[in-house]
Design an enzyme around this catalytic site. Structure first.
Site, PDB file in Angstrom:
ATOM      1  N   SER A 102       0.722  -0.890  -0.248  1.00 12.61           N
ATOM      2  CA  SER A 102      -0.161   0.264   0.025  1.00 12.61           C
ATOM      3  C   SER A 102       1.228   1.212  -0.084  1.00 12.61           C
ATOM      4  O   SER A 102       1.318   1.813  -1.047  1.00 12.61           O
ATOM      5  CB  SER A 102      -0.902   0.216   1.070  1.00 12.61           C
ATOM      6  OG  SER A 102      -2.165   0.752   1.503  1.00 12.61           O
ATOM      7  N   ASP A 155     -10.328  -3.427  -5.166  1.00 12.46           N
ATOM      8  CA  ASP A 155      -8.988  -2.283  -4.108  1.00 12.46           C
ATOM      9  C   ASP A 155      -9.170  -0.755  -5.557  1.00 12.46           C
ATOM     10  O   ASP A 155      -9.046  -1.156  -6.634  1.00 12.46           O
ATOM     11  CB  ASP A 155      -7.933  -2.855  -4.159  1.00 12.46           C
ATOM     12  CG  ASP A 155      -6.830  -1.852  -3.949  1.00 12.46           C
ATOM     13  OD1 ASP A 155      -6.971  -1.095  -3.545  1.00 12.46           O
ATOM     14  OD2 ASP A 155      -5.285  -2.653  -3.820  1.00 12.46           O
ATOM     15  N   HIS A 194      -7.883  -4.891  -0.813  1.00 11.05           N
ATOM     16  CA  HIS A 194      -6.918  -4.514  -0.501  1.00 11.05           C
ATOM     17  C   HIS A 194      -6.859  -4.636   1.015  1.00 11.05           C
ATOM     18  O   HIS A 194      -7.536  -4.850   1.961  1.00 11.05           O
ATOM     19  CB  HIS A 194      -7.218  -2.566  -0.032  1.00 11.05           C
ATOM     20  CG  HIS A 194      -5.929  -1.555  -0.033  1.00 11.05           C
ATOM     21  ND1 HIS A 194      -4.996  -1.359  -1.011  1.00 11.05           N
ATOM     22  CD2 HIS A 194      -5.449  -1.858   0.839  1.00 11.05           C
ATOM     23  CE1 HIS A 194      -4.468  -0.697  -0.888  1.00 11.05           C
ATOM     24  NE2 HIS A 194      -4.752  -0.245   0.477  1.00 11.05           N
TER      25      HIS A 194
END
Ligand code: NAG
Ligand code: NAG
Length: 403
Positions: free
Chosen positions: A189, A343, A373
């Site tokens: 991320s 995501d 995600h």
């Protein structure tokens, strides 16, 4: 029906309504995920309310919650774990105990959390680093960079860069018995964002002699320009990372000034002077047909040049690695990119796959159809999911074969 049972019925309906979120049918353990997501949403509501009351900053509430998951640096039978500092930046260090005359591999890991929350001491990150150290018999360095809203870009980037640069020194690699040709930078991320930015920046740094063998980018955030990509549209309200939170993370990386957040939320934050950058994130060219589906490409709508001048960070490739020119991508290491179908950041990762392949970089792309995600966060009880374990194994196995 008595009043009590009516109230009970009403309450259950309300709870079910609150917990229910449209989790795609293909995702396993749907109800568990919905419950976890309801927890995340409740925290978000509390944070919004507390901020609205003027008590605390939104991210401070999120930070308090994530800090519940912090663990002490506890060594186990296989790995010695210590908290220390590299170049004045705190790191959690995992050194395998197994004695061998061979040089070891090393992974520099950068945690996610939108540049605002999270930490290397969080249970899932601690566990992931242990597994990596154990499985690869590798030294793992998990970086504790400073966070927003206390610190904005480029502090996060610079902290990570300082650690990587420190570790890549010949004398330091030798001290830890690490093979200079087998070092990887890796992150999920916002950590994937920092990993990608650091890998690019190293190419221009003449002081660094050792080269990265691999960069591993796990559902990374890679661009700030277009926050209306097909993946943002399709996954606006999917579990864990709704679009509104991603917009908040992005804007908070640069400033707490809400005008940037508001401009980003309507995708009108890029000044016309920067129009040339849009070609680097043009999904109409960079996404395979399968992901374009029936989305229609619309030309960008420009925002005021004031924001771009005040917060130039969001146009900087160190914050948005997809904005780097092709000539800046040559020489990047072998790249592993993991993307999740459900995501908002999916298309960032896929566009980077296209851009890197175009300039001849070797890219291994793992696209997980039934993933959300943050999947790697769900590897510890009671919020563990089969998905989390599957994604973690996939990544670590790949690393083990290729680093
Ligand atoms: C240590 O390594 C062995 C062999 O890989 C493994 O079975 C064991 O579970 C590991 N211990 C810990 C605490 O992870
Ligand atoms: C994006 O790509 C499309 C299709 O190739 C093209 O028509 C459009 O002009 C491009 N836009 C930008 C801003 O590069």
């Amino acid at each position: 029906m008595g009043t009590k049972s009516l109230c009970l019925l009403l309450a259950s309906v309300l709870v079910a309504y609150y917990v229910y979120t449209p989790v795609p049918e293909t995702i396993e353990e749907r109800w568990k995920l919905m419950l976890i997501n309801a927890g995340f949403r409740s925290v978000a509501h509390v944070a919004e309310f507390a901020e609205w009351l003027g008590l605390v900053h939104y991210m401070e509430v999120l930070m308090m919650i994530t800090s519940i998951e912090y663990t002490a640096p506890i060594s186990d039978e296989n790995v010695t774990v210590t908290d220390t500092k590299f170049n004045n930046v705190p790191v959690r260090l995992y050194v395998p105990r197994k004695q061998s005359s061979e040089l070891k591999r090393a992974v520099i890991y950068i945690h996610g959390g939108g540049w605002c929350v999270g930490g290397s001491a969080m249970e899932p990150y601690d566990l992931l680093s242990r597994w990596t150290a154990n499985e690869l018999n590798a030294v793992v360095i998990s970086v504790e960079y400073r966070l927003a809203p206390l610190h904005h870009f480029p502090v996060q980037f610079e902290d990570v860069y300082a650690v990587v640069k420190f570790f890549l020194q010949t004398s330091i690699l030798a001290r830890y018995g690490v093979d200079p040709n087998r070092v990887c930078v890796s992150g999920d991320s916002a950590g994937g964002n920092l990993a990608a930015a650091v890998a690019q920046q190293l190419l221009d740094d003449l002081e660094v002699k050792a080269k990265l063998k691999i960069q591993a980018l796990l559902y990374p955030a890679l661009q700030t320009l277009d926050l209306d990509l097909p993946s943002y549209k399709e996954n606006e309200n999917k579990p864990i990372l709704p679009k509104s939170l991603m917009v908040r993370f992005w804007s908070e990386y640069f400033t707490t000034d809400v005008s940037l957040k508001e401009a980003m939320a309507s995708n009108r934050h890029v000044p016309a002077e920067s129009s040339h950058l849009f070609r680097f994130v043009n999904w109409s060219n960079l996404l395979p047909e399968k992901f374009k589906k029936d989305h229609v490409y619309a030309s960008p709508i420009y925002g005021s040049s004031r924001l771009g001048k005040k917060y130039p960070g969001f146009l900087d490739p160190r914050a948005a690695p997809l904005l780097a020119d092709d000539t800046k991508l040559f020489g990047l290491p072998v790249t592993y990119i993991l993307t999740c179908q459900h995501d908002v950041l999916r298309d960032d990762g896929i566009m980077y796959v296209s851009r890197l392949r175009k300039v001849g970089i070797e890219v291994i792309h793992d696209h997980i159809e039934d993933a959300i995600h943050g999947a790697l966060m769900f590897i510890t009880s009671p919020t563990d999911l089969a998905l989390g374990h599957r994604v973690a194994n996939k990544y670590i196995e790949w690393l083990n074969m290729n680093l």
